[in-house]
Structure formats: C-alpha cells, structure tokens
Design a protein around this motif. Sequence first.
Motif, PDB file in Angstrom:
ATOM      1  N   VAL A  21       0.847  -1.190   0.000  1.00 57.63           N
ATOM      2  CA  VAL A  21       0.000   0.000   0.000  1.00 57.63           C
ATOM      3  C   VAL A  21       0.884   1.241   0.000  1.00 57.63           C
ATOM      4  O   VAL A  21       2.090   1.156   0.212  1.00 57.63           O
ATOM      5  N   ARG A  24       0.234   4.059   5.674  1.00 56.98           N
ATOM      6  CA  ARG A  24      -0.258   3.296   6.819  1.00 56.98           C
ATOM      7  C   ARG A  24      -1.783   3.390   6.887  1.00 56.98           C
ATOM      8  O   ARG A  24      -2.453   2.423   7.232  1.00 56.98           O
ATOM      9  N   GLU A  25      -2.314   4.556   6.546  1.00 53.42           N
ATOM     10  CA  GLU A  25      -3.767   4.738   6.573  1.00 53.42           C
ATOM     11  C   GLU A  25      -4.451   3.766   5.626  1.00 53.42           C
ATOM     12  O   GLU A  25      -5.492   3.195   5.945  1.00 53.42           O
ATOM     13  N   GLU A  26      -3.874   3.577   4.448  1.00 54.41           N
ATOM     14  CA  GLU A  26      -4.446   2.627   3.492  1.00 54.41           C
ATOM     15  C   GLU A  26      -4.374   1.198   4.037  1.00 54.41           C
ATOM     16  O   GLU A  26      -5.311   0.410   3.877  1.00 54.41           O
ATOM     17  N   VAL A  28      -4.478   0.347   7.184  1.00 55.13           N
ATOM     18  CA  VAL A  28      -5.508   0.232   8.222  1.00 55.13           C
ATOM     19  C   VAL A  28      -6.882   0.080   7.581  1.00 55.13           C
ATOM     20  O   VAL A  28      -7.710  -0.708   8.047  1.00 55.13           O
ATOM     21  N   GLU A  29      -7.135   0.799   6.480  1.00 51.15           N
ATOM     22  CA  GLU A  29      -8.408   0.638   5.774  1.00 51.15           C
ATOM     23  C   GLU A  29      -8.603  -0.807   5.324  1.00 51.15           C
ATOM     24  O   GLU A  29      -9.693  -1.364   5.462  1.00 51.15           O
ATOM     25  N   TRP A  30      -7.541  -1.408   4.796  1.00 49.31           N
ATOM     26  CA  TRP A  30      -7.629  -2.822   4.383  1.00 49.31           C
ATOM     27  C   TRP A  30      -7.863  -3.714   5.599  1.00 49.31           C
ATOM     28  O   TRP A  30      -8.651  -4.661   5.555  1.00 49.31           O
ATOM     29  N   LEU A  32      -9.379  -3.095   8.313  1.00 49.73           N
ATOM     30  CA  LEU A  32     -10.756  -2.987   8.805  1.00 49.73           C
ATOM     31  C   LEU A  32     -11.732  -3.806   7.977  1.00 49.73           C
ATOM     32  O   LEU A  32     -12.851  -4.073   8.417  1.00 49.73           O
ATOM     33  N   ARG A  33     -11.317  -4.221   6.783  1.00 50.72           N
ATOM     34  CA  ARG A  33     -12.186  -5.041   5.924  1.00 50.72           C
ATOM     35  C   ARG A  33     -11.991  -6.541   6.135  1.00 50.72           C
ATOM     36  O   ARG A  33     -12.671  -7.348   5.506  1.00 50.72           O
TER      37      ARG A  33
END
Length: 83
Positions: A21, A24-26, A28-30, A32-33
Amino acid sequence: MLDGPFTEAKELIAGFWLIQVKSREEAVEWALRVPVPPGHDGVGLQVYRVFDAADVPDDSLPPEERAREEALRERLGADNPTT
C-alpha cells in the motif's frame, strides 16, 4: 500435505497477509475489511511495516553492500521472469 510433529489442529491458530500500500492509513483501511468469523470478535489484528532495501537511501549502504544487493536482485529477477 505432510503431517508435522504436533497434534492435528482443528482451527486456524495464526496467519498473515502481506499487502503493498502507499500509506499506513491505506493499510488500516484494508485491515478494517478483514472478515472476522462469528464468535471471534476478540481476535487482535496487527499492522506492521515491512522494509525493503529499496527503502534505504543509496548513500547509506557501503558500495560493496549495494553491489551485492543489486546482484541479488538481478539473479532473483532472472529466476522469476514474471516480475
């Protein structure tokens, strides 16, 4: 499949995913899925950054180490032409 030295496990005890990615934000988005099986709400998920030699500035490695790294990358690239 080969049996190991331990008794047979009937459930998943560990696993990991490696994702590429841009931030880091991206990541974390993954994370959460990630699907959580019923009854496993307390399962912890951890996000770690994995570094690659390409993340290190060119001038921080001694020339002989840089040459060794480049030779290894060329050899691995020749062994795996799909990359």
